[in-house]
Design a protein around this motif. Structure first.
Motif, PDB file in Angstrom:
ATOM      1  N   SER A  47      47.571  69.063 -18.967  1.00 52.74           N
ATOM      2  CA  SER A  47      46.146  69.016 -18.975  1.00 52.74           C
ATOM      3  C   SER A  47      45.594  68.558 -17.434  1.00 52.74           C
ATOM      4  N   ILE A  48      46.403  68.207 -16.508  1.00 53.65           N
ATOM      5  CA  ILE A  48      46.073  67.834 -15.320  1.00 53.65           C
ATOM      6  C   ILE A  48      46.066  69.344 -14.579  1.00 53.65           C
ATOM      7  N   PHE A  49      47.001  70.008 -14.945  1.00 51.77           N
ATOM      8  CA  PHE A  49      47.044  71.382 -14.420  1.00 51.77           C
ATOM      9  C   PHE A  49      45.656  72.156 -14.640  1.00 51.77           C
ATOM     10  N   LEU A  50      45.357  72.230 -15.887  1.00 54.65           N
ATOM     11  CA  LEU A  50      44.131  72.818 -16.418  1.00 54.65           C
ATOM     12  C   LEU A  50      42.887  72.375 -15.571  1.00 54.65           C
ATOM     13  N   SER A  51      43.163  70.963 -15.369  1.00 51.68           N
ATOM     14  CA  SER A  51      41.922  70.338 -14.799  1.00 51.68           C
ATOM     15  C   SER A  51      41.699  70.874 -13.597  1.00 51.68           C
ATOM     16  N   GLU A  52      42.777  70.813 -12.812  1.00 54.12           N
ATOM     17  CA  GLU A  52      42.519  71.395 -11.334  1.00 54.12           C
ATOM     18  C   GLU A  52      42.293  72.817 -11.349  1.00 54.12           C
ATOM     19  N   ALA A  53      43.004  73.630 -12.207  1.00 55.17           N
ATOM     20  CA  ALA A  53      42.596  74.949 -12.205  1.00 55.17           C
ATOM     21  C   ALA A  53      41.339  75.347 -12.098  1.00 55.17           C
ATOM     22  N   TYR A  54      40.494  74.777 -13.110  1.00 57.07           N
ATOM     23  CA  TYR A  54      39.053  75.100 -13.562  1.00 57.07           C
ATOM     24  C   TYR A  54      38.005  73.918 -13.217  1.00 57.07           C
ATOM     25  N   HIS A  55      38.448  72.796 -12.424  1.00 63.14           N
ATOM     26  CA  HIS A  55      37.843  71.825 -12.100  1.00 63.14           C
ATOM     27  C   HIS A  55      36.891  70.925 -13.571  1.00 63.14           C
ATOM     28  N   PHE A  56      37.904  71.085 -14.508  1.00 60.46           N
ATOM     29  CA  PHE A  56      37.216  70.246 -15.642  1.00 60.46           C
ATOM     30  C   PHE A  56      37.453  68.802 -15.524  1.00 60.46           C
ATOM     31  N   ASP A  57      36.431  67.811 -16.093  1.00 59.51           N
ATOM     32  CA  ASP A  57      36.842  66.519 -16.048  1.00 59.51           C
ATOM     33  C   ASP A  57      37.935  66.397 -17.101  1.00 59.51           C
ATOM     34  N   ALA A  58      38.903  65.613 -17.065  1.00 58.44           N
ATOM     35  CA  ALA A  58      39.803  65.381 -17.934  1.00 58.44           C
ATOM     36  C   ALA A  58      40.142  63.828 -18.192  1.00 58.44           C
ATOM     37  N   PHE A  59      40.488  63.602 -19.465  1.00 63.33           N
ATOM     38  CA  PHE A  59      40.870  62.126 -19.835  1.00 63.33           C
ATOM     39  C   PHE A  59      41.471  61.977 -21.138  1.00 63.33           C
ATOM     40  N   VAL A  60      42.082  61.118 -21.289  1.00 67.93           N
ATOM     41  CA  VAL A  60      42.355  60.464 -22.876  1.00 67.93           C
ATOM     42  C   VAL A  60      41.778  59.776 -23.445  1.00 67.93           C
ATOM     43  N   ILE A  61      41.579  59.874 -24.892  1.00 68.34           N
ATOM     44  CA  ILE A  61      40.957  59.087 -25.796  1.00 68.34           C
ATOM     45  C   ILE A  61      42.252  58.306 -26.510  1.00 68.34           C
ATOM     46  N   ALA A  62      42.155  56.957 -26.122  1.00 65.18           N
ATOM     47  CA  ALA A  62      43.576  56.304 -26.985  1.00 65.18           C
ATOM     48  C   ALA A  62      43.091  55.155 -27.798  1.00 65.18           C
ATOM     49  N   LEU A  63      43.622  54.750 -28.820  1.00 66.41           N
ATOM     50  CA  LEU A  63      43.772  53.588 -29.413  1.00 66.41           C
ATOM     51  C   LEU A  63      44.667  52.571 -28.971  1.00 66.41           C
ATOM     52  N   GLU A  64      44.280  51.309 -28.722  1.00 64.43           N
ATOM     53  CA  GLU A  64      44.738  50.074 -28.119  1.00 64.43           C
ATOM     54  C   GLU A  64      44.875  49.077 -29.234  1.00 64.43           C
ATOM     55  N   ARG A  65      46.062  48.503 -29.549  1.00 64.60           N
ATOM     56  CA  ARG A  65      46.064  47.260 -30.227  1.00 64.60           C
ATOM     57  C   ARG A  65      46.894  46.139 -29.594  1.00 64.60           C
ATOM     58  N   ASN A  66      46.075  45.206 -29.135  1.00 63.43           N
ATOM     59  CA  ASN A  66      46.775  43.939 -28.603  1.00 63.43           C
ATOM     60  C   ASN A  66      47.523  44.469 -27.348  1.00 63.43           C
ATOM     61  N   GLY A  67      46.767  45.394 -26.695  1.00 66.82           N
ATOM     62  CA  GLY A  67      47.154  45.870 -25.219  1.00 66.82           C
ATOM     63  C   GLY A  67      48.316  47.000 -25.175  1.00 66.82           C
ATOM     64  N   THR A  68      48.523  47.430 -26.304  1.00 60.83           N
ATOM     65  CA  THR A  68      49.585  48.654 -26.506  1.00 60.83           C
ATOM     66  C   THR A  68      48.768  49.808 -27.204  1.00 60.83           C
ATOM     67  N   LEU A  69      49.046  50.940 -26.465  1.00 64.76           N
ATOM     68  CA  LEU A  69      48.603  52.321 -27.062  1.00 64.76           C
ATOM     69  C   LEU A  69      49.183  52.583 -28.645  1.00 64.76           C
ATOM     70  N   THR A  70      48.616  52.889 -29.296  1.00 73.61           N
ATOM     71  CA  THR A  70      49.127  53.345 -30.794  1.00 73.61           C
ATOM     72  C   THR A  70      48.658  54.810 -31.111  1.00 73.61           C
ATOM     73  N   ASP A  71      47.650  55.236 -30.514  1.00 76.94           N
ATOM     74  CA  ASP A  71      47.394  56.665 -30.761  1.00 76.94           C
ATOM     75  C   ASP A  71      46.665  57.365 -29.764  1.00 76.94           C
ATOM     76  N   GLY A  72      46.609  58.456 -29.551  1.00 73.87           N
ATOM     77  CA  GLY A  72      46.033  59.103 -28.424  1.00 73.87           C
ATOM     78  C   GLY A  72      45.826  60.908 -28.467  1.00 73.87           C
ATOM     79  N   ILE A  73      44.853  61.243 -27.538  1.00 72.35           N
ATOM     80  CA  ILE A  73      44.579  62.817 -27.597  1.00 72.35           C
ATOM     81  C   ILE A  73      43.881  63.092 -26.246  1.00 72.35           C
ATOM     82  N   PRO A  74      44.555  64.080 -25.394  1.00 75.02           N
ATOM     83  CA  PRO A  74      43.957  64.598 -24.429  1.00 75.02           C
ATOM     84  C   PRO A  74      42.666  65.298 -24.458  1.00 75.02           C
ATOM     85  N   VAL A  75      41.905  65.268 -23.690  1.00 71.66           N
ATOM     86  CA  VAL A  75      40.474  66.086 -23.709  1.00 71.66           C
ATOM     87  C   VAL A  75      40.050  66.381 -22.604  1.00 71.66           C
TER      88      VAL A  75
END
Length: 352
Positions: A47-75
């Motif tokens: 994802s970082i490579f794609l973001s840099e190659a085409y200047h896309f804004d990049a991030f992750v949407i993640a679920l968090e429970r008690n400070g621990t990631l339980t699920d996620g997806i790059p966007v």
């Protein structure tokens, strides 16, 4: 993008919350490494490579429970030619589903984040429990073991014959060891192949970054098939977590009789087996490309549909797009290679 965004509650899923994270957040890398279903496309480096190659804004949407990631997806956030924003997971990627065990909650989180950001749609390249799902293409996967010889027994006779023919013709396959192997040798084959197919060409800079950010650090490899020092075919593969994915390929049509592609893909499978991979993924193939589908199936692989899901607005099919695409292919095929390269430089970031 660095740091974490605001924490927002997922309706009906308290005390779980969703958080927008930076791709380089170490918690995301650790979470991806912990998930058995993760593929090379989930790795932050892709994802970082794609973001840099085409200047896309990049991030992750993640679920968090008690400070621990339980699920996620790059966007990645992309724009069309009119400047309208939309989210993709991920552009220039065959398949990228959610990671974790709470797909309905994560889907709700992505949709809530999309609406909060004023984004009309988010396409996730996987089947989700909500949204509008459509089959878009097929993929082929070959289950590997530690015995290459028995694996070869699953190849069709024509594939084994091609491997032997390439050996008799003196075709050798080597692994790329420096940037120029990808940015010059492979890229030259890539430009010629794209012109033959009548499609735009990615910029050379794209492959420079691919080498620097993905291949050189060990998240993939490239192979070149040659005879007497002349490049006949080449391919780029991604790898992580026991999965090797065929991503890009190119060949010189003048030398197809030498069966260099047979030698190249047999070597790729050999590298995957030697590295302990569980699966060799042949990547995306369009439904109508029957010849390529047969070729990939000939290696003993199994075909499955690639289903993509859109949350939010679903774009209608463009009237006349088939005719426009056919005209574009004709122009590129009949023009100097510079035309395909220019078209790619201008338009590829909108075609993810």
């Amino acid at each position: 993008m660095t740091g974490a965004g605001a924490t927002l509650e997922v309706p009906g899923a308290a005390p779980t919350s969703f958080r927008r994270l930076a791709l380089d957040d170490p918690r995301w890398a650790a979470f991806v490494s912990s998930r058995p279903e993760a593929t090379p496309f989930h790795q932050p480096e892709w994802s970082i490579f794609l973001s840099e190659a085409y200047h896309f804004d990049a991030f992750v949407i993640a679920l968090e429970r008690n400070g621990t990631l339980t699920d996620g997806i790059p966007v990645l956030e992309v724009r069309n030619l009119l400047g309208r924003r939309r989210w993709l997971s991920l552009p220039f990627t065959d398949e990228c589903g959610p990671l974790g065990d709470a797909a309905p909650q994560l889907t709700a989180a992505v949709d809530a984040a999309r609406r909060s950001a004023g984004i009309g749609s988010c396409e996730v390249r996987a089947s989700l429990p909500a949204g509008t799902a459509r089959p878009r293409a097929v993929s082929h996967s070959l289950t590997l073991g530690d015995d290459l010889e028995s694996l070869m027994g699953r190849y069709r006779g024509s594939i084994r014959q091609g491997i032997r023919a390439a050996a008799r013709e003196g075709v050798v396959v080597r692994q790329a060891t420096r940037s120029a192997d990808v940015t010059h040798t492979f890229y030259g084959l890539h430009v010629a192949t794209r012109r033959r197919l009548g499609v735009p060409v990615q910029r050379r800079r794209y492959f420079e970054l691919l080498w620097d950010r993905v291949l050189a650090p060990g998240h993939g490899f490239a192979l070149i098939a040659e005879r007497d020092g002349v490049a006949l075919a080449g391919a780029v593969f991604l790898r992580s977590n026991g999965v090797v994915i065929y991503k890009y390929g190119a060949s010189d049509a003048r030398h197809w009789r030498l069966r260099a592609n047979n030698a190249l893909f047999h070597e790729a499978i050999s590298v995957a087996v030697a590295g302990g991979a569980r699966v060799f993924d042949w990547g995306r193939t369009d439904f109508e490309d029957e010849g390529l589908r047969r070729f990939k199936a000939s290696w003993g692989s199994e075909e499955h549909e690639l289903v993509y899901t859109t949350l939010g607005d679903v774009a209608p099919a463009s009237v006349g797009s088939g005719r426009a695409a056919a005209l574009s292919r004709t122009v590129i095929r009949r023009s100097p290679s510079a035309v395909g390269r220019l078209a790619g430089a201008l338009l590829y970031r909108y075609a993810g």
